[in-house]
Design an enzyme around this catalytic site. Structure first.
Site, PDB file in Angstrom:
ATOM      1  NE  ARG A 100    -146.576   6.037 -48.766  1.00 55.91           N
ATOM      2  CZ  ARG A 100    -145.511   5.417 -49.243  1.00 55.91           C
ATOM      3  NH1 ARG A 100    -144.422   5.326 -48.476  1.00 55.91           N
ATOM      4  NH2 ARG A 100    -145.486   4.895 -50.446  1.00 55.91           N
ATOM      5  CG  ASN A 150    -149.926  11.800 -51.629  1.00 54.32           C
ATOM      6  OD1 ASN A 150    -150.711  11.516 -52.536  1.00 54.32           O
ATOM      7  ND2 ASN A 150    -150.317  11.928 -50.371  1.00 54.32           N
ATOM      8  CB  CYS A 151    -146.191   8.911 -47.866  1.00 55.36           C
ATOM      9  SG  CYS A 151    -144.862  10.099 -47.568  1.00 55.36           S
ATOM     10  CB  VAL A 152    -148.115  11.124 -43.907  1.00 56.16           C
ATOM     11  CG1 VAL A 152    -148.718  12.140 -42.945  1.00 56.16           C
ATOM     12  CG2 VAL A 152    -148.725   9.760 -43.669  1.00 56.16           C
TER      13      VAL A 152
END
Length: 518
Positions: free
Chosen positions: A15, A460-462
């Protein structure tokens, strides 16, 4: 180390690469268009491009956008540091820049002391100018190493307490200093590793230039070395040194494939008897590049699009199309390759093998097309406007490549559930998300998580919020679904993932704002 921790670390690392990759894709496309339209051969075919205003505009934009690709390692250093650091991300990013600068100058000092500081052709020995310093060109890998060190040091020492006499340097101020010290031995170790790799590349050149399988071996190694930035070293060795062969042309000897190509392509032309050398030469140059940029990359992009969830395709389409056009127009394939390299290394290995195997037919075809780059512009100029290029044969081989790469990637992505663009969980039909009412969503999410006092950390990631909780028993799944979440996962105790798709970053920001208000 716990397997779960290793898995989490790999996912976090993947990420962290998204930010620099996201910058490279659209800027690379602009750079490619400007660079192609600025070429002398394009101006000769389209005279209006020679207009002073048009020419200055294109050349200026090419130079401005080029700064991004001239400093890819620095972008990766900052992106990795920001993504990997759990605390004080700003300090981590600052320290990553210092780490990369330190790494660069330490390697320069090592080259001086060891007497290996090159003069003349720097690229053939893996050296080059980085931020005005002659050093080893280890490309993105140098930035990644710097970012990882900076992130680790930040998390370990951002609360460091020193004796009163040195109290000024305690806490966050200690992080850049310790990062600097850590990079000193790193910068001394890397040259030994890189010198071994460079020597190995030179020693296998006789295999690379084999009449039958050489071109396949070359393109396999070329794609394999991209993550380390050493593909430029390999290309330079073959293009400019005896490793790429010596060619007797009209009584003069030319060393390396590019020097021979320059003489034949730009001086002698298609009707000269020496044009018979072009199929061998261009297989390692433009023809080989075009198989990748014009056929394989679009095939992989189409496979990613078709493998994406239907609800996510409108968003995925834009990202995939940009990545494909960056290669198609600008000869820049790294954004696509990096999109699956770290999340599916086995697939990247298959990709490199296929690149090698499906380039072998170039050794038997009479394709004499291209120069260095593999863009659609190069295809038009060096393929369609030159005679005796046999460009149709390249298109036929390219079509075979397209079908093979599409089928392999479509199967792999779906069979192994690889999280390529658009493979995120589908987003429910929710008015809050559609209307981008993020403050209201944040209120519901906080309620669903058991209140702001139940949150230890939020990231958060994607597509997902990744939240550490004090007590997961306070979570209300239905409330989270009412907020627009399309999925809720608890991979381990007191750690929850809440899926919001491409809206996730805006949702997280709204949640952080709500928490700060309290």
């Amino acid at each position: 180390m716990n397997i779960e921790k290793i898995k989490d670390g790999i996912q976090l690392f993947g990420r962290s690469l998204l930010l620099p990759i996201a910058v490279m894709a659209p800027i690379g496309m602009i750079m490619g268009i400007c660079a192609a339209l600025s070429q002398s051969y394009m101006i000769s075919k389209l005279p209006f491009l020679g207009n002073d205003i048009v020419k200055i505009t294109l050349e200026s934009m090419r130079d401005i956008t080029g700064i991004v690709f001239n400093n890819i390692p620095l972008l990766f250093a900052m992106g990795v540091a920001y993504g990997m650091a759990k605390n004080e991300k700003g300090i981590a990013v600052f320290s990553s820049v210092l780490a990369y600068l330190t790494l660069t100058i330490v390697m320069n000092v090592w080259l001086k002391v060891s007497g290996t500081l090159a003069k003349g052709d720097l690229s053939s020995v893996g050296q080059g100018l980085v931020l005005g310093i002659q050093t080893l060109k280890i490309e993105a890998m140098g930035g990644i190493i710097s970012g990882l060190v900076a992130a680790k040091v930040t998390d370990r020492f951002y609360r460091l307490q020193l004796p009163l006499a040195f109290a000024f340097f305690s806490g966050k101020k200690s992080v850049p200093i310790i990062t600097f010290l850590c990079m000193l031995p790193v910068g001394l170790i890397i040259p030994y590793i890189w010198s071994v790799i460079t020597s190995a590349l030179t020693s296998v050149s006789f295999i690379i230039m084999d009449d039958t399988f050489g071109v396949g071996v070359y393109w396999f190694l070329h794609r394999s070395l991209i993550p380390f930035g050493l593909h430029h070293v390999l290309a330079s060795i073959i293009r400019f040194t005896e490793a790429g062969g010596t060619y007797l042309i009209n009584g003069e000897t030319y060393t390396g494939i590019l020097n021979a190509t320059n003489e034949i392509l730009f001086k002698l032309g298609p009707n000269d008897p020496n044009w018979s050398l072009m199929p061998t030469l261009t297989a390692y140059l433009g023809a080989g590049q075009m198989l990748n940029t014009l056929f394989r990359v679009p095939a992989i992009g189409l496979a990613m699009y078709h493998a994406s969830h239907k609800a996510n395709r409108p968003i995925a389409k834009g990202m995939i199309l940009t990545i494909v056009l960056t290669a198609f127009l600008g000869n820049v394939t790294e954004p696509l390759e990096f999109s699956f390299l770290f999340i599916a290394p086995a697939l990247f290995f298959v990709y490199t093998v296929l690149c090698g195997l499906l380039a072998i037919p170039l050794a038997f075809l009479d394709v004499s097309i291209g120069y260095i780059r593999g863009t659609i512009f190069d295809f038009g100029i060096f393929g369609l406007l030159y005679e005796h290029t046999h460009w149709v044969q390249l298109v036929v081989l390219g079509a075979v490549n397209f079908v093979v790469f599409y089928l392999v990637f479509r199967f792999a992505i779906e069979r192994f559930n690889i999280q390529t663009p658009g493979r995120e969980e589908e987003i429910r039909n929710n008015n809050l998300l559609k209307e981008k009412r993020y403050p209201e969503i944040a209120t519901l999410v906080l309620e669903g998580l058991g209140g702001s006092d139940n949150i230890k950390n939020i990231d958060n990631c994607v597509t997902r919020l990744r939240i550490d909780l004090k007590d997961q028993g306070r979570v209300k799944n239905e409330t989270l679904k009412d907020a627009g979440s399309s999925g809720i996962f608890i991979p381990k105790n007191n750690h929850i993932h809440v899926v919001f798709g491409p809206h996730v970053e805006f949702v997280k920001n709204a949640i952080v704002d709500k928490i700060n208000e309290k």
